[in-house]
Design an enzyme around this catalytic site. Sequence first.
Site, PDB file in Angstrom:
ATOM      1  N   THR A 147      11.661  12.755  36.013  1.00 40.50           N
ATOM      2  CA  THR A 147      10.470  12.947  35.206  1.00 40.50           C
ATOM      3  C   THR A 147      10.893  12.042  33.700  1.00 40.50           C
ATOM      4  O   THR A 147      11.261  11.088  33.680  1.00 40.50           O
ATOM      5  CB  THR A 147       9.645  13.914  35.195  1.00 40.50           C
ATOM      6  N   THR A 184      14.703  27.640  40.387  1.00 36.77           N
ATOM      7  CA  THR A 184      15.197  26.573  39.110  1.00 36.77           C
ATOM      8  C   THR A 184      14.450  25.465  38.974  1.00 36.77           C
ATOM      9  O   THR A 184      13.546  25.277  39.698  1.00 36.77           O
ATOM     10  CB  THR A 184      16.785  26.241  39.295  1.00 36.77           C
ATOM     11  N   GLU A 266      15.784  17.563  26.790  1.00 36.12           N
ATOM     12  CA  GLU A 266      14.850  16.756  26.189  1.00 36.12           C
ATOM     13  C   GLU A 266      15.434  16.808  24.678  1.00 36.12           C
ATOM     14  O   GLU A 266      15.307  17.996  24.119  1.00 36.12           O
ATOM     15  CB  GLU A 266      13.388  17.537  26.346  1.00 36.12           C
ATOM     16  N   THR A 395       0.579  11.254  26.851  1.00 32.70           N
ATOM     17  CA  THR A 395      -0.334  10.479  26.132  1.00 32.70           C
ATOM     18  C   THR A 395      -0.048   9.186  26.440  1.00 32.70           C
ATOM     19  O   THR A 395       1.022   8.898  26.882  1.00 32.70           O
ATOM     20  CB  THR A 395      -0.009  10.438  24.550  1.00 32.70           C
TER      21      THR A 395
END
Lengths: 395, 395
Positions: A147, A184, A266, A395
């Site tokens: 992702t 996980t 991230e 978004t």
Amino acid sequence: MMSDSIAGIRLGVAQAGLKVADQDDLVVVELASGTRTAALFTQNTFRAAPVLVAERHLSLNQGLTRLLLINTGNANAGTGAMGITAAEKCCDAVADLASVNCSEVLPFSTGVIGEPLDADRITAALPSAIQNLEADNWQRAAAAILTTDTRPKLRTIDVDVDGRVCRITGMSKGAGMICPNLATMLAFIATDAEIEQSSLDKLLRRANSVSFNRITVDGDTSTNDAVTLSATGLSGVRVDSETPAFAEALSTLMIELAQDIVRDGEGATKFVAICVSGGETQEACEQVGRTIAHSPLVKTALFASDPNWGRILAAIGRAGLSDLITDDVSIRVNGVLIAERGARASSYTEAQGQTAMAASDLKIEVALNRGQAEATIWTTDLSYDYVKINAEYRT
Amino acid sequence: MMSDSIAGIRLGVAQAGLKVADQDDLVVVELASGTRTAALFTQNTFRAAPVLVAERHLSLNQGLTRLLLINTGNANAGTGAMGITAAEKCCDAVADLASVNCSEVLPFSTGVIGEPLDADRITAALPSAIQNLEADNWQRAAAAILTTDTRPKLRTIDVDVDGRVCRITGMSKGAGMICPNLATMLAFIATDAEIEQSSLDKLLRRANSVSFNRITVDGDTSTNDAVTLSATGLSGVRVDSETPAFAEALSTLMIELAQDIVRDGEGATKFVAICVSGGETQEACEQVGRTIAHSPLVKTALFASDPNWGRILAAIGRAGLSDLITDDVSIRVNGVLIAERGARASSYTEAQGQTAMAASDLKIEVALNRGQAEATIWTTDLSYDYVKINAEYRT
């Protein structure tokens, strides 16, 4: 055959249009007849539809799973009864194509929470995935399940068990909402060793407790976490829960896959191992490690390469250890003794600290000096990009 | 006299050069003879030197404190035995100047952790602080105790107790490392009511549990948290722990001061009230509220004004409630029903959600539907500026 392939496992990849156009987002993993599969799922109370369905199917097929069906782009979580129906519909469709029972399929989803899953897109793409089933498709499959990840996570290890060789290959995904609890992020591991169900369950549980359960990016446990271990048995190498070479190799591979997730966390600019030793129990050490790993103040200091050990100390102090004698605690960063006896070490200089913190791989050692247990938690820093990625996702 | 002054209280402010040059960073609060003081301190195991000294002095003077000595710029935390000596030295010096006993002084520090406190700078500045002791110095004092705060937090309330009026005035500071546990950031509250020690302790503890203990910016509990309540008795209005008008006014004032801290939270662009109802206990409701408030994924979505309720739902699911029936849970944002029965509400539209989230004051209502208890937690979003402020602080 590629060096990561596992006898008895074929993978098919397709584009269902769930993530973005013209990108792989659907994976079918075909397991040879007789393959045993163990699985662990998220401990989040809000369990996504595929988690509920996979658990039910696994108990129905008693580990004799034939297909894993994985989609990205949509988590099918927070979708109520409609989500269950959608997951079952996808399982039905792929079971028909592969001529197996619906309960022999385990579904897995990752992506946005709360949007209805468009099952028709998946069923339309399934024939293409089945058509390209190949033993050497691991790399493409590892890329298709991502992702917000920036790179695939795929690891292979050959294991010598008493002079005979078997192999373990695994892929994982995950970059945010990472704080597994018993289970996980998505990870699919396969081996050609022959392993009975009870041993398989034990091996997975044990290796998971020192790998995926030891990582955290942001303290958020997902609704969809799952890790599977499938054993085809086709190497003829017999393994049980007490085979040290195999157990060790499995832990090593799962730790690598878990660390790959942290390294791709991230916005991560640092890979941080927090090693807590001298605790009374392993759980207490994990608790201290996690409290440090989850502190936004520690994480922003790591991002700034700032040896602000006071924030580490404050995190240790609120980790909930009873009767902690703060004078016994010492802190090292990449070998440099920063704090001892509740204060800055007399040998410490700010220049030393700055040099240590400048590295992109950091090892923070906390010695509690109250017992013999230890545990390591792996985490990342908190950067502008973490905020950017998570403020802009969706978004 | 200004309308925030309290009979029997004078405040002096000076510049000790601990924070930056030419800025107020030292405050002396003089309490009239006979004033009773109650205090709560951080539950962090690593307690700063001033916390240890203040606690000891309070037990020695049995609540009959005469001076509060507050410095900013340096927390005197993680400073070991040397830190205790420095705190005692400052208390000694101000006690001498004011002709009181050293144990009648309570010291408080806030600022960087782990740097030695330069007691000489404080003792050098004390005469100036003593010289400008004034009853109407609250505003200047409230500004002098700040660190990364952007504005002073000062509140006053007049209380009618059976037709007679007394007053409560309080100031607080704090913008980061905010997740109090029984105690809080620095807050100093005073009243001219006459209150016995045991009632004073009870009143402070109760009001604290619904004010400072209900806020969180980043989940980090400081080593220096402290809140005090001093009652001079000079209004002649007698109050005890069961005086509803006073208890209510004190809670109101402390909630205002606590909310002022959240509104001034580091990098905050949103003020968020998380109201959890229908829990079995108040603690369970607080636990759910805190888990939502601490989720970096929820906080970044709030920053982005993104109605990403899936992240709220995932946070509720990992809050540790046993046997939570997820179908019973509903979520509203500023009155808009977003989720119910474990899924998006059928009445919900994305446009509604976006309008609701665009407000800078948000109320997130979570109904658990498993009991009668409720609790509200106040927090902020997580913005680029939070990272910036905390990555750059100290440099």
